[in-house]
Write an enzyme that holds these catalytic residues in place. Structure first.
Site, short mmCIF file in Angstrom:
data_model
loop_
_atom_site.label_atom_id
_atom_site.label_comp_id
_atom_site.label_asym_id
_atom_site.label_seq_id
_atom_site.Cartn_x
_atom_site.Cartn_y
_atom_site.Cartn_z
N LYS A 265 94.40 5.11 42.63
CA LYS A 265 95.60 5.94 42.50
C LYS A 265 96.79 5.03 42.76
O LYS A 265 97.01 4.58 43.89
CB LYS A 265 95.60 7.09 43.51
CG LYS A 265 96.89 7.90 43.46
CD LYS A 265 96.98 8.96 44.53
CE LYS A 265 98.39 9.54 44.53
NZ LYS A 265 98.60 10.52 45.60
N GLY B 183 104.26 16.40 49.55
CA GLY B 183 104.30 17.14 50.81
C GLY B 183 105.35 18.23 50.89
O GLY B 183 105.48 18.90 51.91
N ALA C 208 100.87 15.91 43.71
CA ALA C 208 101.97 16.15 44.65
C ALA C 208 102.77 17.41 44.31
O ALA C 208 103.01 17.72 43.16
CB ALA C 208 102.92 14.97 44.67
N GLY C 209 103.17 18.12 45.36
CA GLY C 209 104.04 19.27 45.23
C GLY C 209 103.36 20.62 45.43
O GLY C 209 104.01 21.59 45.80
N ASN D 43 96.92 16.87 48.98
CA ASN D 43 96.50 16.52 50.33
C ASN D 43 97.15 17.44 51.35
O ASN D 43 96.48 18.25 51.97
CB ASN D 43 96.88 15.06 50.61
CG ASN D 43 96.39 14.57 51.96
OD1 ASN D 43 96.01 15.35 52.82
ND2 ASN D 43 96.39 13.27 52.17
N THR D 44 98.48 17.36 51.47
CA THR D 44 99.19 18.12 52.50
C THR D 44 98.92 19.62 52.44
O THR D 44 98.72 20.27 53.47
CB THR D 44 100.70 17.87 52.40
OG1 THR D 44 100.92 16.47 52.39
CG2 THR D 44 101.45 18.49 53.56
#
Lengths: 260, 66, 260, 66, 260, 260, 66, 66
Positions: free
Chosen positions: E99, E160, E186-187, E208-209
């Protein structure tokens, strides 16, 4: 360029913006803001005089000869209270153009549409020009028109929330459902919200907190005046359609060639 | 006798009229209205309208609102 | 009430609206619409003259003494083409204020930011005042500023799409990322879109299709002028916060009681 | 000899200048610019700039765009 | 019902959800959440070992035999750093599926697309299977594909931020611009965000977050697994169009009549 | 992982998805789709039998022993019609759990809340378990609860419109206003819409067109089942907050240095 | 002589190898990689790779990230 | 005499019952209900419920709906 007059109770108004008189830092600031807004119709509440009397009065700052007063029934939770408040307003010389509120719940300040419908029926029978503050349900809007409302005033969002027009689809459906003017009442937070209301085809916008509680009420009042005119004109001008793809605004032909 | 004016009890003499009440309270007449026991009192009737013990009077005028 | 001047290339402009000259039903209609828009800066394309020459010219309708011309590089797909086009514009007497476009794809007309960055560097070194049309990436905006751009012009949505500002969050991030003025270029469809751009804190808005392709370009141009002023003032005035719940605009105290 | 003007071939006599070309084509000079083989030709040089066979000339002016 | 396999680097993956390993309350909670997410590909960062060595290691909780590791280059601000980090990852036995992140700004963590493009070119030449984290610009996405990217991974919103897919229009344009798989990276903030990404036609979602920082990561991981499947199926199933008006779902015929 | 049972009329239901039986390409396809949706409650209309009788019947494909039937009063424009239709349904052996519709307008199919309130009062007094289809007004929702509604079912958007939940704010306000379960009825277009309804905290979702009119109803039914579970879990799991800025998901410490 | 390991200075004897370093630091070998002055060192070369004064060594492994 | 069944006129003999009607029309009984002049007729009463001239009968059953 386009007729931008709004007719209410047989009177013509050049401005499509109606403003309130609550929550301003000072009467003087309010006076200037209302002036800047260009509004011709101004809402007022009907409340107990403080006793003993005398002292400054709101109308020392809002000249009733210059502005059409629109007494409201804010704080009324039943049709009976609202109707009697309108009688008081008329007797006080505030006229018969009334912003009818029958509140259903203190947290959301959403209307109690049953009481609203009943009060609308009574007051229009009594010769009042009734502007009911209602939810954004097109079926209810039609019932209010049938009950004699001179205008329907759906909320854009909860009073004072500044959330703008939460559901433009319903406002559109209301515009198709009724023949009387539609004025968005409550929810406007900033200029673009007012423009959007007008672009949908609404006949006017009513607001208080968005102006009175802005950091600079006079500047915001000016912004709102401009935004309502802008939105109205844009509606009349016929906006372009929305497309997912791009369309060049410069000619595709005649681009010079730089062969290497 | 005792009447309630805008929610507060007040002693007034027998035969006291709405007119007398507004005068005593120095109420500005302009854009003011009065309700006596749920019914609006017409301005023209202030003088002739006598109060009775236990009457509830509301005296209102426009205030800032939206 | 507030300074609303925009400074570009050491010149002051009272209007924050920049308009194009393409796609109007007629030169005359264009002239009126530009007039109505209040714009002081007007974009033009640079294209081959039709031969043999003579015939009406755009500038018979847009007085270069009255308006600041902003030649664009629309149709250029490489930095080299864009740079040479700017040289031609300068030699043609159109000045050194240029709207730089290096297009990456004919379907979306999104910029090729690599070529854009290179051309920005070259042209600002050559003394041009460069206004690059870019995507809404804050990192790229900063690179353009570092490369000498006088302004960054992120797209709100694809050119001519009328989708409005698709991603206000990115525009906000750009406003925080750069110190040069930020002008939203492309995507505006109607008046409220322009107001929203200004409310975000942008320094200006550039548009063509939204006005030229509206049913009534002159009316829409007026609407856009008002909307840009409204949005700017609303930004300066400090809007109210957004709340889920309602807050009454009329006093909670002093409501008459109707005990039964 | 043959030159290409705005993408179209054109016969011009030997020693023909940019000035001659613009004159023959009745091109309005105002807000017009000329490029000869990828390089911009300064207005001041129109007369002295002679064309050669195979030259590519671009003559441009402002048009409506956004 | 439908093929829901994702092919990366010549390997087939049944799950279209890729999850990270950062920010979990504990390694044990992480292990359970990854299990619940159904993910087969798991991102890891490459960082200095704490010295002296020993102590718990991430891979004691994420079995490399069971999961395909996807080392990232988070924290790299240049192509050079990112490339060298990938070399280290490969030498560490983490494989050649990477990545790729080249960060342009620590506040927004938006990519530096110039460095990203350069690193993508280098690494794909070196035989890596490159998954670049990029912005949502369709032109840039195409450039990355041309540079050898095996996948393009546009951001939905800042890493995040939990803002969801800020600009679905751009994601659509990217899907049309490239032939390689598109994974939103992301997002994502909650399950519906993941479903929306898949409904747009994306090939996968990386997060992830949203999982690790949820109050209950294991429950949220399950929700994300279901949401990705739901979104994928809905995309394949062909949703109904959007209409302003209503269409009855019950027959209009045969309603009993109650004549009075 | 979390209790996901919905209790209605003293009965426990594992599924929070209620589906309709209208508009399917075939009874067989309907049977499969309902199966795939995992729904335990199925709405049906009450209509005149075609005469002479016999012929296939809906309930040959929806086993009443396996599914709880939820007869609706679609097509009723008055409280009287709706009440009588419920009596017929009960006498037909379809039970006393009813989806109450009193339609106010054939164009929008918005409810007539006055008739709805009256019918709710009558039917709950008669021992029916009433599920009224209403607008998204929190005050009206509370009135329905007070009138005996077992559940309130606000519309997300007009029936069959596929516009999703137009006004999540109002749904939130309804969730705070009533203590009975809240089921979003009408408006869902695709899986993410259903997930959003559940993420708001709703107790269930009712839909028909979104599944029956999808290109592949069985696949969409599966998607809806997954989406409702995903949304419910995400709600329980506690999503991360929304932030304008980024937060790295990989550690900022321990990044190798590549001093040149 | 002095080398820098993961950013921290460390005294090591002449002729000290990467292998010796990893051993002294008790570094788990699995999924670990080493870079010496910007270049990755292959595992097979740990023993034969001798450090010199001023060398910068990075020893890395996977950690939680997204 | 004439009755109206599901909106359509129908000739039936004197003393004809709901039961007779359902039989003649071959109506499936399961999940079916009948209303006679706005009032629901209980299944148990089908046989004893005689129709009169001008009666309006509604015979309904579940159909696909949402």
């Amino acid at each position: 360029m386009y007729d931008t007059s709004l007719w209410l109770g047989g009177k013509e108004f050049k401005s499509r913006l109606i403003v309130g008189t609550g929550k301003y830092p000072s009467f003087e600031n309010m006076r200037e803001a209302i002036e800047a807004s260009g509004a011709e119709i101004v809402t007022v509440a009907v409340r107990r005089v403080s006793l003993p009397g005398q002292g400054e009065s709101l109308l020392d700052f809002v000249d009733p000869k210059k502005y059409t007063l629109l007494p409201n029934t804010a704080g009324c939770y039943t049709a009976d209270e609202a109707v009697r408040t309108c009688y008081l307003a008329r007797e006080a010389g505030l006229g018969t153009l009334v912003k009818l509120e029958v509140i259903g719940d203190s947290r959301t300040l959403f209307p109690d549409v049953l009481g609203l419908l009943e009060a609308t029926r009574t007051l229009s029978r009594e010769g009042f020009t009734v502007l009911p503050y209602t939810n954004d349900d097109p079926v209810m809007a039609k019932k209010l028109e049938d009950a004699g409302a001179a205008v329907v005033m759906p909320l854009g969002a909860p009073i004072g929330s500044g959330l703008g027009i939460r559901n433009p689809y319903n406002i559109k459906l209301i515009l198709e459902a009724v023949t009387v003017p539609v004025i968005v009442d409550a929810g406007v937070g900033t200029a673009s919200d007012a423009a959007i209301a007008m672009e949908l085809g609404c006949d006017g916008v009513l607001m208080n907190t968005a102006i009175a509680s802005a950091k600079d009420p006079v500047a915001m009042a000016t912004a709102m005046r401009l935004a309502v005119e802008a939105g109205r004109l844009a509606f009349k001008a016929g906006r372009i359609g929305k497309k997912l793809y791009a369309t060049a605004s410069s000619p595709l032909e005649g681009v010079p060639e730089w062969t290497t | 006798m005792t009447v309630t004016v805008n929610g507060k009890p007040m002693e007034v003499p027998e035969g006291f009229s709405v007119e007398d009440l507004l005068a005593r309270l120095k109420v500005r007449r302009e854009f003011t209205a009065v309700a006596l026991n749920r019914e609006v009192t017409q301005r023209a009737r202030y003088a002739e309208t006598r109060l009775s013990d236990g009457d509830r009077i509301e005296i209102v005028h426009p205030m800032g609102g939206g």
